[in-house]
Design a protein around this motif. Sequence first.
Motif, mmCIF file in Angstrom:
data_model
loop_
_atom_site.group_PDB
_atom_site.id
_atom_site.type_symbol
_atom_site.label_atom_id
_atom_site.label_comp_id
_atom_site.label_asym_id
_atom_site.label_seq_id
_atom_site.Cartn_x
_atom_site.Cartn_y
_atom_site.Cartn_z
ATOM 1 N N ASP A 17 -1.674 -15.758 5.525
ATOM 2 C CA ASP A 17 -2.555 -16.848 5.961
ATOM 3 C C ASP A 17 -3.510 -17.214 4.824
ATOM 4 O O ASP A 17 -4.341 -16.404 4.413
ATOM 5 N N PRO A 18 -3.439 -18.440 4.284
ATOM 6 C CA PRO A 18 -4.300 -18.807 3.148
ATOM 7 C C PRO A 18 -5.782 -18.810 3.493
ATOM 8 O O PRO A 18 -6.627 -18.713 2.605
ATOM 9 N N THR A 19 -6.108 -18.938 4.787
ATOM 10 C CA THR A 19 -7.517 -18.924 5.181
ATOM 11 C C THR A 19 -8.080 -17.520 5.245
ATOM 12 O O THR A 19 -9.302 -17.347 5.360
ATOM 13 N N LEU A 20 -7.213 -16.497 5.179
ATOM 14 C CA LEU A 20 -7.667 -15.113 5.357
ATOM 15 C C LEU A 20 -7.355 -14.199 4.176
ATOM 16 O O LEU A 20 -7.824 -13.054 4.145
ATOM 17 N N LYS A 21 -6.571 -14.678 3.221
ATOM 18 C CA LYS A 21 -6.066 -13.781 2.180
ATOM 19 C C LYS A 21 -7.174 -13.208 1.306
ATOM 20 O O LYS A 21 -6.996 -12.154 0.690
ATOM 21 N N TRP A 22 -8.338 -13.863 1.243
ATOM 22 C CA TRP A 22 -9.436 -13.356 0.414
ATOM 23 C C TRP A 22 -10.478 -12.622 1.242
ATOM 24 O O TRP A 22 -11.533 -12.251 0.713
ATOM 25 N N LEU A 23 -10.195 -12.397 2.511
ATOM 26 C CA LEU A 23 -11.158 -11.708 3.383
ATOM 27 C C LEU A 23 -11.286 -10.238 2.984
ATOM 28 O O LEU A 23 -10.292 -9.522 2.927
ATOM 29 N N PRO A 24 -12.505 -9.738 2.692
ATOM 30 C CA PRO A 24 -12.674 -8.327 2.311
ATOM 31 C C PRO A 24 -12.202 -7.382 3.421
ATOM 32 O O PRO A 24 -12.465 -7.621 4.604
ATOM 33 N N LEU A 25 -11.505 -6.298 3.022
ATOM 34 C CA LEU A 25 -10.904 -5.379 3.984
ATOM 35 C C LEU A 25 -11.166 -3.934 3.568
ATOM 36 O O LEU A 25 -10.903 -3.548 2.423
ATOM 37 N N ILE A 26 -11.688 -3.136 4.494
ATOM 38 C CA ILE A 26 -11.895 -1.700 4.277
ATOM 39 C C ILE A 26 -10.998 -0.934 5.234
ATOM 40 O O ILE A 26 -11.030 -1.159 6.451
ATOM 41 N N VAL A 27 -10.182 -0.033 4.700
ATOM 42 C CA VAL A 27 -9.304 0.805 5.523
ATOM 43 C C VAL A 27 -10.060 2.074 5.911
ATOM 44 O O VAL A 27 -10.659 2.741 5.062
ATOM 45 N N LEU A 28 -10.043 2.390 7.210
ATOM 46 C CA LEU A 28 -10.593 3.650 7.718
ATOM 47 C C LEU A 28 -9.409 4.497 8.174
ATOM 48 O O LEU A 28 -8.686 4.100 9.087
ATOM 49 N N SER A 29 -9.216 5.628 7.555
ATOM 50 C CA SER A 29 -8.015 6.418 7.855
ATOM 51 C C SER A 29 -8.354 7.898 7.991
ATOM 52 O O SER A 29 -9.213 8.426 7.283
ATOM 53 N N GLY A 30 -7.639 8.537 8.916
ATOM 54 C CA GLY A 30 -7.779 9.980 9.088
ATOM 55 C C GLY A 30 -6.827 10.757 8.204
ATOM 56 O O GLY A 30 -6.837 11.992 8.210
ATOM 57 N N ARG A 31 -6.005 10.055 7.412
ATOM 58 C CA ARG A 31 -5.014 10.726 6.560
ATOM 59 C C ARG A 31 -5.458 10.728 5.103
ATOM 60 O O ARG A 31 -5.755 9.673 4.539
ATOM 61 N N ASN A 32 -5.511 11.901 4.531
ATOM 62 C CA ASN A 32 -5.848 12.026 3.109
ATOM 63 C C ASN A 32 -4.547 12.069 2.312
ATOM 64 O O ASN A 32 -4.186 13.070 1.694
ATOM 65 N N ASP A 33 -3.843 10.930 2.357
ATOM 66 C CA ASP A 33 -2.520 10.854 1.754
ATOM 67 C C ASP A 33 -2.560 9.894 0.570
ATOM 68 O O ASP A 33 -2.942 8.713 0.713
ATOM 69 N N LEU A 34 -2.190 10.368 -0.595
ATOM 70 C CA LEU A 34 -2.251 9.545 -1.800
ATOM 71 C C LEU A 34 -1.380 8.307 -1.682
ATOM 72 O O LEU A 34 -1.769 7.206 -2.086
ATOM 73 N N ASN A 35 -0.178 8.452 -1.103
ATOM 74 C CA ASN A 35 0.735 7.306 -0.971
ATOM 75 C C ASN A 35 0.133 6.222 -0.091
ATOM 76 O O ASN A 35 0.283 5.026 -0.370
ATOM 77 N N ASP A 36 -0.553 6.651 1.001
ATOM 78 C CA ASP A 36 -1.215 5.675 1.872
ATOM 79 C C ASP A 36 -2.287 4.904 1.103
ATOM 80 O O ASP A 36 -2.402 3.685 1.224
ATOM 81 N N LEU A 54 -1.494 -3.550 -1.188
ATOM 82 C CA LEU A 54 -1.381 -4.604 -0.179
ATOM 83 C C LEU A 54 -2.631 -5.477 -0.101
ATOM 84 O O LEU A 54 -2.637 -6.484 0.604
ATOM 85 N N GLY A 55 -3.698 -5.067 -0.779
ATOM 86 C CA GLY A 55 -4.887 -5.922 -0.819
ATOM 87 C C GLY A 55 -6.147 -5.327 -0.245
ATOM 88 O O GLY A 55 -7.158 -6.033 -0.117
ATOM 89 N N ALA A 56 -6.143 -4.035 0.114
ATOM 90 C CA ALA A 56 -7.369 -3.413 0.615
ATOM 91 C C ALA A 56 -8.415 -3.368 -0.496
ATOM 92 O O ALA A 56 -8.093 -3.191 -1.668
ATOM 93 N N ASP A 57 -9.686 -3.528 -0.108
ATOM 94 C CA ASP A 57 -10.768 -3.484 -1.089
ATOM 95 C C ASP A 57 -11.416 -2.105 -1.163
ATOM 96 O O ASP A 57 -12.090 -1.792 -2.144
ATOM 97 N N ASP A 58 -11.233 -1.284 -0.122
ATOM 98 C CA ASP A 58 -11.804 0.058 -0.126
ATOM 99 C C ASP A 58 -11.034 0.911 0.875
ATOM 100 O O ASP A 58 -10.341 0.390 1.765
ATOM 101 N N TYR A 59 -11.143 2.222 0.713
ATOM 102 C CA TYR A 59 -10.416 3.173 1.560
ATOM 103 C C TYR A 59 -11.381 4.313 1.881
ATOM 104 O O TYR A 59 -11.870 4.988 0.975
ATOM 105 N N VAL A 60 -11.712 4.499 3.171
ATOM 106 C CA VAL A 60 -12.686 5.498 3.595
ATOM 107 C C VAL A 60 -12.004 6.507 4.518
ATOM 108 O O VAL A 60 -11.338 6.125 5.487
ATOM 109 N N MET A 61 -12.178 7.784 4.172
ATOM 110 C CA MET A 61 -11.559 8.852 4.964
ATOM 111 C C MET A 61 -12.404 9.187 6.181
ATOM 112 O O MET A 61 -13.628 9.224 6.121
#
Length: 562
Positions: free
Chosen positions: A200-219, A226-233
Amino acid sequence: MRQGRKLFIREFQKQLEQLQSLLMNIPDSPEVDDMQQFYRIVHTLKGSAPVFGYQRIGKLAEDLVRAWEWTQSLTPASEGTLLVMSTIAESAAASQVALRQMNMEYNICLTELQMDDQQNPGGGSLLGTLKSRLLLVDDDEVLRSYLTRRLQMDDCIVDEASDVETAKKLLREHTYDLVTLDLMMHPQSGYELFEFLKEDPTLKWLPLIVLSGRNDLNDKVRCFQLGADDYVMKPFQYEELAARIYSLLKRTKNFEQLAFRDPLTGVFNRRYFDLQIGMELQRIERYPAPISLVFIDIDRFKSINDGYGHHVGDLVLQGLAHLLQVNLRSTDLLARFGGEEFVIALPNTTAEQAIQIMQGILDKVRLKPVAQYEGHLFSITFSAGIAAWEPGLPVAEWISKADEAMYHAKQQGRNRVVGAQECIISDGSSQTSTSPAMKKRLLIVDDDPILRSILTSHLEHLPIEITHAPDGEEAHRLLQERTFDACILDGMMPKLDGFHLLELLKNNSNPVQRELKVLMLSGKKKEDDLVKGFQLGADDYMTKPFSLVELEARVKRLMQLE
């Protein structure tokens, strides 16, 4: 917490003064009451300091509690015994060191609070200063509820989604500043939302923070690719997440300021307008709604630059941009198109509604100056064209239609709003549909911009066209280009005063100009000026200050409006 810390430090200062005063008296004249009071104060500090985050003060107080614990078994009969005296000396010596350290802690804590006040005078976290709208996407109801409450306490507007489909729906309906996303959800994982945002061109620049319970390097790697701006465990501390959100939003706003803002006026630039208007039309195609475009051009802006310099022209542009901003809705899109031109997109607004909105703003522009420089006030008017969008209409053609309507506004005398579709014309607060060609024309010539605005405001309800001239030279040029029925003319002006202008009109070979009805205004009450004005061809004469009611009556009589 911040307010609580301020209260604690204020009380801590008093407690330190009490402890120091008691410690000065106890070694020389020990009394059980003084020693037990000393103990009570440090015991209170031991419990209260850690509550407000002052662990070091609490630890020092705990050391003093242990040093004076023995006083709790004393009675008045114990005073003066050799054992007590030696113990007092030991406790007092230890207390001197601890109190010096407490004073240092007090000074450090006070400085921290003062610095915090300077950086964030409104209180709360820095995140609260941005007033952002966030979307939380997580199937953990408890965590979602907790984050929502904490973020709302920081003055954020927060929406929640427990699954990807709900998140998509909310993203279509609202505009967000940032999204937090849990990866492990049911029935769809957070990765599904990545694709939706990317496409979606209206959303592609929207800042995104992933909150994850997995401490997995591949994730982590995959999310950033894929475009995440930050990753918080998970688990995480809220303060850290709030700081990351603030940092990301602040950086995004700074980038936006550099890339999409006009540096002079602070409104959006043409690059941002071109990008955003395309997104807005895509949204309207999914959810049909009216939208109108306004094209604005400041009247006679060149004369401001030529007469007063480009620095004054810049002040006028800033003043108009500010006035437009404060009178538009948060959903409206205002941009500087170039030079003295501005464009405004008005979502959910028909052409007729847009004309009413812009006429209201034009009325406000007429009423007061938009800039001031070295004691001079600068008033302006603008011409505006309005075009409603129609399905299938290219953006370039849409802008062209609004621009053409603005050009018609210029041709019809400037200082007005014109609709492109039905040629709806609104001039002044009157709602009459009188054709501009049928209206009589009044020229106001005065070097006082405030007086010109007052006269315009008072006379604009009449079925007339009103044009301004700030001096005699500009008035002379206008009178050569156009035909006016009447003129309100100030006698004393720079460049070319009213009396000399009257003389030029009297000697003009054009019979139409010689028939112009002139109402002279003068700040002088000399009879010679009155006689001179009438000899040069003035039809009426008023001295300042004058009654606006009387002036209106005289204008109506001169222009045969009664």
